[in-house]
Scaffold this active site. Structure first.
Site, short mmCIF file in Angstrom:
data_model
loop_
_atom_site.label_atom_id
_atom_site.label_comp_id
_atom_site.label_asym_id
_atom_site.label_seq_id
_atom_site.Cartn_x
_atom_site.Cartn_y
_atom_site.Cartn_z
NE ARG A 92 1.90 -5.53 -5.13
CZ ARG A 92 0.63 -5.23 -5.41
NH1 ARG A 92 -0.35 -5.91 -4.91
NH2 ARG A 92 0.36 -4.23 -6.22
NE ARG A 123 -4.55 3.12 -7.18
CZ ARG A 123 -4.39 1.80 -7.31
NH1 ARG A 123 -5.44 1.02 -7.46
NH2 ARG A 123 -3.20 1.28 -7.29
NE ARG A 146 -6.15 1.60 -12.24
CZ ARG A 146 -5.64 0.47 -11.75
NH1 ARG A 146 -6.35 -0.65 -11.80
NH2 ARG A 146 -4.42 0.42 -11.26
CE LYS A 180 -3.19 -7.36 -8.86
NZ LYS A 180 -2.34 -6.46 -9.64
NE ARG A 186 0.70 1.09 -9.10
CZ ARG A 186 -0.35 1.64 -9.72
NH1 ARG A 186 -0.30 2.89 -10.14
NH2 ARG A 186 -1.45 0.94 -9.91
P1 ADP Z 1 -1.76 -2.29 -8.48
O1 ADP Z 1 -1.83 -3.77 -8.70
O2 ADP Z 1 -2.41 -1.50 -9.57
O3 ADP Z 1 -0.40 -1.77 -8.16
P2 ADP Z 1 -2.79 -2.46 -5.74
O4 ADP Z 1 -3.98 -1.80 -5.17
O5 ADP Z 1 -2.72 -3.94 -5.70
O6 ADP Z 1 -2.70 -1.93 -7.23
O7 ADP Z 1 -1.48 -1.92 -4.99
C1 ADP Z 1 -1.23 -0.55 -4.85
C2 ADP Z 1 -0.06 -0.31 -3.90
O8 ADP Z 1 -0.40 -0.81 -2.60
C3 ADP Z 1 1.25 -0.99 -4.25
O9 ADP Z 1 2.03 -0.23 -5.15
C4 ADP Z 1 1.92 -1.10 -2.87
O10 ADP Z 1 2.49 0.13 -2.46
C5 ADP Z 1 0.74 -1.39 -1.96
N1 ADP Z 1 0.49 -2.84 -1.78
C6 ADP Z 1 -0.65 -3.51 -2.12
N2 ADP Z 1 -0.55 -4.80 -1.80
C7 ADP Z 1 0.67 -4.98 -1.23
C8 ADP Z 1 1.39 -6.09 -0.69
N3 ADP Z 1 0.84 -7.31 -0.68
N4 ADP Z 1 2.63 -5.88 -0.21
C9 ADP Z 1 3.18 -4.66 -0.22
N5 ADP Z 1 2.59 -3.57 -0.71
C10 ADP Z 1 1.34 -3.71 -1.21
#
Ligand code: ADP
Length: 187
Positions: A88, A133, A127, A13, A144
């Site tokens: 989400r 991370r 990754r 993404k 996740r």
């Molecule tokens: P990935 O898609 O690899 O999980 P992201 O950077 O999109 O990576 O998200 C990492 C973490 O950030 C998620 O596991 C969550 O804890 C938090 N997060 C990101 N976006 C949201 C969202 N829209 N609502 C709730 N938590 C979020």
């Protein structure tokens, strides 16, 4: 034009969102980056988010909804944006729909990056070696993926009713996938 890039963690993404945002000259709004920045700065929101983030579970809507609202209201997102990593949850989707509707706008395209679970796991472990991370531990990665299936994948049906969901094969080179997206949205 508002475009949502939807896909499991590891589906690409962020990469495709960046390419698309650059090509269309639109801002990219990425909740994951915003949360990481808040955690790094140690803001109250960041401190609250950390305990969820590190485990790989969603940061609660009570924390995220305000952030989403502020980002959509940014002046540079007035005419469009690429949404990466949100909505989400059903509540987040409702907020996005409502905010845009009040401005006479709507989500135009949902791009669903389709990658098999095996490939996702492989990519995320690879990754993890590079980025390190805190949510890239094997346990958090598994969580996740589960959270995506449980909370986020159901949004696909919500948007499919409007006929705006496009499935994009998420395997191939970055360029091939970007080309396919270009073809789908017609620019
Ligand atoms: P990935 O898609 O690899 O999980 P992201 O950077 O999109 O990576 O998200 C990492 C973490 O950030 C998620 O596991 C969550 O804890 C938090 N997060 C990101 N976006 C949201 C969202 N829209 N609502 C709730 N938590 C979020």
């Amino acid at each position: 034009m508002f475009i949502l890039i939807l896909g499991a963690p590891g589906s690409g993404k962020g990469t495709q969102g960046r390419i698309l945002a650059e090509r269309l000259g639109l801002p990219k709004i990425t909740t994951g980056d915003l949360i990481r920045a808040a955690m790094k700065e140690g803001t109250p929101l960041g401190i609250e988010a950390t305990k969820y983030y590190d485990q790989g579970v969603l940061v609660p809507d009570s924390v995220v909804l305000g952030m989403i609202k502020d980002e959509l209201d940014r002046p540079d997102a007035k005419n469009g944006a690429i949404l990466d990593g949100f909505p989400r949850t059903a509540a987040q989707a409702e907020l996005v729909d409502k905010t845009l509707a009040q401005r006479g706008q709507r989500l135009n395209h949902i791009l669903l990056l389709d990658v098999t679970e095996d490939e996702l796991v492989k990519r995320m472990h690879a990754r993890a070696q590079v980025e390190g991370r805190p949510d890239d531990t094997p346990e958090a990665i598994a969580t996740r993926l589960q959270v995506y299936q449980r909370n986020t994948a159901p949004l696909i049906a919500h948007y499919a009713q409007r006929g705006i969901v496009h499935r994009v094969p998420g395997t191939g080179t970055i360029e091939q996938i970007a080309e396919e997206i270009k073809r789908i949205i017609g620019r």
